[in-house]
Design a protein around this motif. Structure first.
Motif: not given
Length: 405
Positions: A116-117, A122
């Motif tokens: 994810g971020e 990312r």
């Protein structure tokens, strides 16, 4: 992509009982500025963030403050693995909060980063021993192997070993098996990096490392590292150096501060790695500042030693004082030297015909601390807690008998 490789901060470490945290704080402030000035995309900290599994509160605060500066509100990625000094669980405890700031923390071989971020970047994919990161449109695959103790290594590999013959392979053979299996994660279109905290054969120890190997068994050959890695960022050895037999790909950044008088013969560094997918990387060495030097003063007489203390009383340095003399030092002479020059760590009178005697000037240490220092000095390993507990129990029993008598 511009990557900065550092390691072995050992926050909270002392020298003969004297704190080094003021120096460490100065280093961390300068380090954050260095990262900013050099437009670094990813910082790799290759283990031993702390000097002990239970670091002082100030050491933890300095670390988290530095991570915040390095992050610059998620502008860059910081990847941290645990070393043999670190408590893996404690080190990564802030991992979920750190994610928003672009900070990836891996404690053991079985750690898996969340996808994810991460700040402005990312994590595309992750598993045991690797993470794929997208930074400013570029993809990097990092094989990340936190300190691989024999127990942790066996936990990861045991099921993958088909027979008993494979299971009795040497530590180096098993590490090669691990890196070979992870080598398949690399791709031609990605920047391929490896990071670990271990001892590689042929590397030159600096003198202040706590041995991660026992009897030379926990040691690897340079040929074990993943073949497709463009750069291999290592931690554990405190002297900056290239690992023999790795075509200059594998390097120890070393510790940022001289942590032992044996280290003062060489400078401290960190590395900036400029790397593009499919190409040989370009490596820049950055020399680090010495904040409070460790010095060894060799004096031919007691009078000369006192003069040295007088002449250098305004200088900020740690001092080991070696005095050639034909008699033992008097208490008033020792007190005079200490009053003139602060931060004298040891005085060693070298008397003709008499075995060298060391006088440790820090008298505030407990018996347990003195014993641990002595044991480490004589055997170059930390004493087991069981040995310390047994010794202390014997002393306590003797004290109880004496009090009763």
């Amino acid at each position: 992509m511009r990557i900065l490789h550092t390691s072995d901060w050992h926050l909270g470490k002392s020298l003969e009982g004297s704190s080094r945290m003021d120096e460490q704080e100065s280093f961390l402030n300068d380090f954050a500025e260095t990262v900013k000035e050099n437009n670094i995309d990813m910082v790799i900290i290759a283990g031993d963030v702390y000097d002990s599994a239970n670091p002082p509160a100030r050491a933890e605060k300095m670390f988290y403050d530095t991570l915040k500066k390095l992050s610059a509100e998620g502008e860059r990625i910081t990847l941290i693995i645990a070393g043999n000094h670190d408590n893996p669980e404690r080190l990564i405890a802030a991992g979920p909060l750190a994610k928003d700031h672009g900070i990836i923390m891996l404690g053991t071989l079985k750690s898996v980063a969340d996808t994810g971020e991460y700040g402005r970047h990312r994590v595309i994919d992750a598993g045991e021993g690797y993470v794929e990161i997208e930074i400013n449109g570029e993809r990097a695959i990092v094989i990340a192997v936190p300190y691989p103790s024999e127990k942790r290594l066996n936990e990861v590999l045991y099921d993958a070993m088909d027979n008993e013959e494979e299971r009795v392979k040497t530590y180096g053979d098993r590490m090669k098996l691990l890196f070979s299996s992870l080598n398949d994660k690399y791709r031609d279109d990605t920047i391929n990096i490896a990071v670990s905290h271990l001892f590689a054969m042929g590397s030159e120890e600096a003198g202040s490392e706590r041995n991660a190997q026992l009897g030379g068994s926990i040691i690897v050959d340079g040929s074990c590292f993943p073949e497709r890695a463009q750069y291999i960022a290592l931690g554990h050895i405190h002297k900056p150096q290239i690992v023999p037999g790795t075509n200059k790909r594998a390097r120890y950044a070393g510790s940022p501060i001289h942590y032992n008088k044996k280290e003062i013969a060489f400078g401290k560094k960190c590395y900036i790695v400029n790397v593009t997918a499919g190409q040989e990387c370009d490596i820049e060495e950055l020399d680090l500042k010495i904040y409070k030097p460790i010095e060894i003063w060799k004096c031919e007489s007691i009078e000369r030693a006192i003069d040295m203390c007088e002449g250098n009383k305004g200088r900020d340095c740690w001092v080991y004082l070696e005095i050639t003399t034909d008699r033992y030092l008097r208490e008033d002479e020792i007190k005079m030297m200490k009053s003139l020059k602060k931060d004298i760590l040891e005085i060693t009178p070298i008397i003709a015909g008499v075995q060298t005697e060391e006088i440790i000037l820090n008298t505030e240490k407990s018996f347990e601390e003195i014993f641990r220092d002595f044991y480490m000095k004589e055997r170059n390993v930390e004493p087991d807690d069981e040995v310390v507990d047994m010794l202390l129990s014997i002393l306590n029993e003797e004290e109880s008998v004496n009090e009763t008598a």
